[in-house]
Each structure stands twice: as C-alpha cells, then as structure tokens.
Write an enzyme that holds these catalytic residues in place. Structure first.
Site, PDB file in Angstrom:
ATOM      1  N   LYS A  53      38.311  28.832  40.063  1.00  0.00           N
ATOM      2  CA  LYS A  53      39.725  28.508  39.814  1.00  0.00           C
ATOM      3  C   LYS A  53      40.383  27.859  41.032  1.00  0.00           C
ATOM      4  O   LYS A  53      41.406  27.191  40.901  1.00  0.00           O
ATOM      5  CB  LYS A  53      40.492  29.780  39.434  1.00  0.00           C
ATOM      6  CG  LYS A  53      40.030  30.406  38.120  1.00  0.00           C
ATOM      7  CD  LYS A  53      40.735  31.744  37.897  1.00  0.00           C
ATOM      8  CE  LYS A  53      40.160  32.461  36.674  1.00  0.00           C
ATOM      9  NZ  LYS A  53      40.645  33.849  36.582  1.00  0.00           N
ATOM     10  N   PHE A  93      30.261  32.935  49.407  1.00  0.00           N
ATOM     11  CA  PHE A  93      29.379  33.859  50.122  1.00  0.00           C
ATOM     12  C   PHE A  93      29.402  35.237  49.465  1.00  0.00           C
ATOM     13  O   PHE A  93      28.351  35.845  49.212  1.00  0.00           O
ATOM     14  CB  PHE A  93      29.826  33.919  51.588  1.00  0.00           C
ATOM     15  CG  PHE A  93      29.399  35.139  52.354  1.00  0.00           C
ATOM     16  CD1 PHE A  93      28.058  35.498  52.451  1.00  0.00           C
ATOM     17  CD2 PHE A  93      30.339  35.920  53.016  1.00  0.00           C
ATOM     18  CE1 PHE A  93      27.663  36.627  53.181  1.00  0.00           C
ATOM     19  CE2 PHE A  93      29.948  37.049  53.748  1.00  0.00           C
ATOM     20  CZ  PHE A  93      28.615  37.406  53.821  1.00  0.00           C
ATOM     21  N   ASP A  98      27.053  39.208  45.911  1.00  0.00           N
ATOM     22  CA  ASP A  98      27.483  40.219  44.945  1.00  0.00           C
ATOM     23  C   ASP A  98      26.661  40.135  43.662  1.00  0.00           C
ATOM     24  O   ASP A  98      26.269  41.167  43.090  1.00  0.00           O
ATOM     25  CB  ASP A  98      28.976  40.032  44.640  1.00  0.00           C
ATOM     26  CG  ASP A  98      29.553  41.176  43.816  1.00  0.00           C
ATOM     27  OD1 ASP A  98      29.466  42.325  44.279  1.00  0.00           O
ATOM     28  OD2 ASP A  98      30.087  40.925  42.725  1.00  0.00           O
ATOM     29  N   ASP A 102      24.542  43.195  42.046  1.00  0.00           N
ATOM     30  CA  ASP A 102      24.835  43.670  40.682  1.00  0.00           C
ATOM     31  C   ASP A 102      23.778  43.242  39.661  1.00  0.00           C
ATOM     32  O   ASP A 102      23.860  43.637  38.499  1.00  0.00           O
ATOM     33  CB  ASP A 102      26.203  43.135  40.219  1.00  0.00           C
ATOM     34  CG  ASP A 102      27.359  43.734  40.995  1.00  0.00           C
ATOM     35  OD1 ASP A 102      27.137  44.734  41.701  1.00  0.00           O
ATOM     36  OD2 ASP A 102      28.479  43.194  40.906  1.00  0.00           O
ATOM     37  N   ARG A 107      27.518  33.400  36.151  1.00  0.00           N
ATOM     38  CA  ARG A 107      28.717  33.279  36.978  1.00  0.00           C
ATOM     39  C   ARG A 107      29.344  31.928  36.649  1.00  0.00           C
ATOM     40  O   ARG A 107      28.692  30.911  36.690  1.00  0.00           O
ATOM     41  CB  ARG A 107      28.328  33.343  38.464  1.00  0.00           C
ATOM     42  CG  ARG A 107      29.413  32.939  39.449  1.00  0.00           C
ATOM     43  CD  ARG A 107      30.501  33.958  39.559  1.00  0.00           C
ATOM     44  NE  ARG A 107      30.041  35.238  40.113  1.00  0.00           N
ATOM     45  CZ  ARG A 107      30.803  36.311  40.223  1.00  0.00           C
ATOM     46  NH1 ARG A 107      32.071  36.258  39.820  1.00  0.00           N
ATOM     47  NH2 ARG A 107      30.330  37.453  40.703  1.00  0.00           N
ATOM     48  N   ASP A 169      32.968  50.525  46.606  1.00  0.00           N
ATOM     49  CA  ASP A 169      32.791  50.259  45.181  1.00  0.00           C
ATOM     50  C   ASP A 169      31.354  50.529  44.753  1.00  0.00           C
ATOM     51  O   ASP A 169      31.100  51.195  43.734  1.00  0.00           O
ATOM     52  CB  ASP A 169      33.180  48.808  44.888  1.00  0.00           C
ATOM     53  CG  ASP A 169      33.345  48.534  43.402  1.00  0.00           C
ATOM     54  OD1 ASP A 169      33.496  49.494  42.622  1.00  0.00           O
ATOM     55  OD2 ASP A 169      33.336  47.351  43.011  1.00  0.00           O
ATOM     56  N   LYS A 195      38.663  45.341  48.925  1.00  0.00           N
ATOM     57  CA  LYS A 195      37.738  44.389  48.308  1.00  0.00           C
ATOM     58  C   LYS A 195      38.426  43.120  47.814  1.00  0.00           C
ATOM     59  O   LYS A 195      37.802  42.064  47.718  1.00  0.00           O
ATOM     60  CB  LYS A 195      37.002  45.072  47.143  1.00  0.00           C
ATOM     61  CG  LYS A 195      35.871  44.247  46.565  1.00  0.00           C
ATOM     62  CD  LYS A 195      35.141  44.991  45.460  1.00  0.00           C
ATOM     63  CE  LYS A 195      34.118  44.094  44.788  1.00  0.00           C
ATOM     64  NZ  LYS A 195      33.409  44.759  43.689  1.00  0.00           N
ATOM     65  N   PHE A 239      47.834  42.705  41.253  1.00  0.00           N
ATOM     66  CA  PHE A 239      47.017  41.695  40.579  1.00  0.00           C
ATOM     67  C   PHE A 239      45.735  42.317  40.019  1.00  0.00           C
ATOM     68  O   PHE A 239      45.342  42.047  38.878  1.00  0.00           O
ATOM     69  CB  PHE A 239      46.673  40.575  41.561  1.00  0.00           C
ATOM     70  CG  PHE A 239      45.705  39.558  41.020  1.00  0.00           C
ATOM     71  CD1 PHE A 239      46.132  38.498  40.241  1.00  0.00           C
ATOM     72  CD2 PHE A 239      44.338  39.663  41.296  1.00  0.00           C
ATOM     73  CE1 PHE A 239      45.230  37.564  39.735  1.00  0.00           C
ATOM     74  CE2 PHE A 239      43.436  38.737  40.798  1.00  0.00           C
ATOM     75  CZ  PHE A 239      43.885  37.684  40.020  1.00  0.00           C
ATOM     76  N   ASP A 243      44.350  42.808  36.272  1.00  0.00           N
ATOM     77  CA  ASP A 243      43.038  42.302  35.876  1.00  0.00           C
ATOM     78  C   ASP A 243      42.254  43.386  35.125  1.00  0.00           C
ATOM     79  O   ASP A 243      41.620  43.112  34.095  1.00  0.00           O
ATOM     80  CB  ASP A 243      42.267  41.861  37.126  1.00  0.00           C
ATOM     81  CG  ASP A 243      41.460  40.599  36.900  1.00  0.00           C
ATOM     82  OD1 ASP A 243      42.022  39.627  36.358  1.00  0.00           O
ATOM     83  OD2 ASP A 243      40.276  40.590  37.263  1.00  0.00           O
ATOM     84  N   ASP A 244      42.305  44.597  35.653  1.00  0.00           N
ATOM     85  CA  ASP A 244      41.614  45.717  35.005  1.00  0.00           C
ATOM     86  C   ASP A 244      42.176  45.964  33.606  1.00  0.00           C
ATOM     87  O   ASP A 244      41.422  46.207  32.652  1.00  0.00           O
ATOM     88  CB  ASP A 244      41.781  46.996  35.839  1.00  0.00           C
ATOM     89  CG  ASP A 244      41.016  46.964  37.147  1.00  0.00           C
ATOM     90  OD1 ASP A 244      40.257  46.010  37.386  1.00  0.00           O
ATOM     91  OD2 ASP A 244      41.186  47.911  37.943  1.00  0.00           O
TER      92      ASP A 244
END
Length: 361
Positions: A53, A93, A98, A102, A107, A169, A195, A239, A243-244
């Site tokens: 974005k 990065f 990440d 995960d 992506r 996390d 994070k 924010f 998002d959650d």
C-alpha cells in the site's frame, strides 16, 4: 482527496524507486559482484519492496509537506521520498523474514518470496540485504546533514522495538500451540505498540521532522519528538485494534481478504476482549475452538463474539480512542513559524486520524 489525486501522489512516489534500486545495484557492480548476484538482488528488490500500500513511505512525504507548509522542491521531494522508501525497505525486511517464521503461503496476492523457485532459505540473507540497503542509502544522501546520526539511531531503535514486539507475539501465540492463558489485553497492547505502532506511525513522522529541521529540546516535556510519540503510539494501537476487529467483522469484499486471525491463533483484540468478558462456560468454548484449522470451530468463536457483544464493545472502544487521541492532538502548541523554520503542527496527526477513523478496510 479524490481517487485521481491519490493515484497521482502514489505514482510520483513510485517514480522515485527505480533510481534508488539502480543506486543499490550500482553499489554491487562497483564492488565487483558477479552479474547473477546483481540480477538476484534486483529481483529481490522488485518482488518485495514496491508492491504494498506504501502508506508508511508516503507518510514521510505527506508529513514533510505539512511541516514545511508548502509543496516540496524537487530536491526536497526526492529526499523525503528516499526516506519513505527506506521505511518500505524496512517493511520488506520484516515481511520476508516474518513469512518464513510463520510459514506463510502468499503475500500481496503472490507466493511469499521464500517459496519462489530456487529461493528457499536464501531469503534469510535476502531480508538482511533489504535492511542493509537502508543504511547505505542514508549514508549516501544524508551523511553531511547535522541530523544524520539521528536518522541512523531512529532506524536502529525502531527496528529493535519491532523485533521485540515480534518476539512477544511469537512466544505468546504460536500458530501450532494454543494456550489462551498467555493472552491478555495488556499483552496485546504490548505486542501492538512494539510490533506495529513505532515503525508504522512514529518512524515516518520522526523522519520527516528531522529532514525538516525540527530540533530536540533538553527537557522531555517540551521535546517535539516525545510529543509526537505520545500521540502516534496510541494512534498506532487504535489502528491495530481496528485491524483486528475488521479481520473478524469485515467481509472479504470490504477488506480485500478473508480474515484468518481466529484459525491462526492470533493474539487479537477480539479474543482478548472475549477472554476478559467470558463466563467459565464461554471460556471453555474459547479454549476448545480458538486457533483450530476447522471452519466449524471458527464459526463457534464468531458466534461467541456475537453473544459477548464484541461489535458494540468495539464501537465503544473506537469512540473512546478517537476522543483520547483528539485530546492528545490538542496538546500540540500552536507555535508560529519563525524565519521559515518548520514547527510541529496538529495537522500532521489529524491527517493520520482522519484516514483511520471509521475506516472499513
């Protein structure tokens, strides 16, 4: 701002990337690197840096324009955009590494970089090279500036903060081991601030502030950077809570993706709020169904969220967060600009808040 104006702004920012990319490839070439290594780095940059974005990078340019109170000159625009692209390199990065941690599949609508043919674990070094590019570019373009060390320290500090948040996390909510006793709203707040909030909100604004010549003060209570942080960190927290909530409550058509926080065992605001409200029987439903790769288990969690009134809780949270952040923004002093020097302005923070408040995607 119209959609056309937004597209033009994004396009101008994107137009700076090829020059930055070439500068990095020229560095490899000047050091005698073989052709295949240079081409590999070019593919790494192209695949992982410009496709998102770009909100973080664009925020550097937007903030610089607000602080200057006018359109930037060509040279000023390039330097602000270059710092913006440094933020996007940092983001790249984080995302490349990440995705490996995960074991993510896609992506930005394409296979994760490590899953590309021939890449695999080379992606670890590729992520390091994305990060290292930041410091090469800053040295090339800002070494003569009095705020050069501030830029370096800001990137180093923000990177460490983000990695601390990622650690909390990862050990709190591993995807393959569900233990809701590790979850809490306080833990969620800590993860979100470290994070997300520092690198996504404070970093772009602080970069623009340095570039525009805003100085630190000797007392923290009057320091513009401390003031900016005191507003932007809560803004970043809001924010992420938003998002959650959208991951649970937003439709795929609305948010552009299918929400996966429940099945991925994410330490989300929604589940932490549910844990704080749940009766023993409801807690048993959460323990049995949260983080399971099962559509029926996910549906049971969503039904429990409805039963607990998570939508209403979020609406109350959003209004309280908006009022609190607006109150913080009002503490920004209306200092008149002297001799054309940039000063911190409320508009910097209001522009962020306006983009976020009541967003649906």
């Amino acid at each position: 701002m119209t959609a056309d104006a937004k597209a033009q702004k994004r396009q101008r920012f994107e137009d700076v990337f090829p020059a930055i990319r070439q500068e990095l490839l020229d560095y490899l070439a000047a050091n005698g690197m073989p052709k295949d290594a240079i081409e590999w780095y070019g593919r790494n940059l192209d695949y992982n840096v410009p496709g998102g974005k770009l909100n973080r990078g664009l925020s550097v340019v937007d903030t610089a324009e607000i602080l200057k109170g006018r359109l930037l000159t060509e040279q000023e625009y390039f330097r602000a955009a270059l710092l913006g692209w440094c933020v996007e390199l940092l983001q790249a990065f984080f995302l490349v590494s990440d995705d490996m941690m995960d074991q993510s599949i896609t992506r930005r609508g394409q296979p994760c970089w490590y899953r590309r043919d021939g890449v695999g674990y080379i992606a670890i070094n590729d992520s390091f090279m994305l990060e290292a590019a930041i410091y090469h570019l800053i040295k090339n373009h800002f070494r003569a500036e009095p705020y050069y060390v501030h830029l370096l320290e800001l990137f180093h500090e923000t990177t460490f903060q983000t990695e601390i948040g990622q650690l909390i996390d990862l050990i709190t909510a591993p995807e393959d081991h569900v233990d809701l006793s590790k979850f809490s709203l306080q833990k969620h707040k800590l993860i979100v601030i470290y994070k997300t909030a520092y690198y996504s909100f404070y970093l772009p604004v602080a970069l623009a502030m340095y570039m525009c010549g805003l100085a630190h003060t000797s007392t923290p209570s009057t320091d513009p950077y401390e003031l900016a942080k005191s507003i932007l960190v809560p803004l970043g927290e809001y924010f992420q809570v938003q998002d959650d909530f959208l991951d649970y409550a937003g439709t795929p058509e609305q948010i552009g993706k299918i929400g996966t926080d429940i099945i991925d065992n994410k330490c989300s605001w929604c589940v932490n709020t549910a844990l704080a409200l749940a009766t023993p029987d409801q807690r048993a439903v959460l323990d049995t169904n949260y983080g399971r790769k099962d559509a029926q288990a996910e549906a049971r969690i969503k039904a429990l969220y409805e039963e607990l009134g998570i939508r209403q809780r979020y609406a109350e949270y959003e209004e309280a967060a908006y009022k609190r952040i607006m109150g913080l923004i009002e503490t920004v002093p209306e200092t008149p600009s002297a001799d054309g020097q940039a000063v911190l302005k409320k508009e910097v923070f209001k522009s962020f808040l306006d983009k976020i408040y009541k967003r649906q995607k």
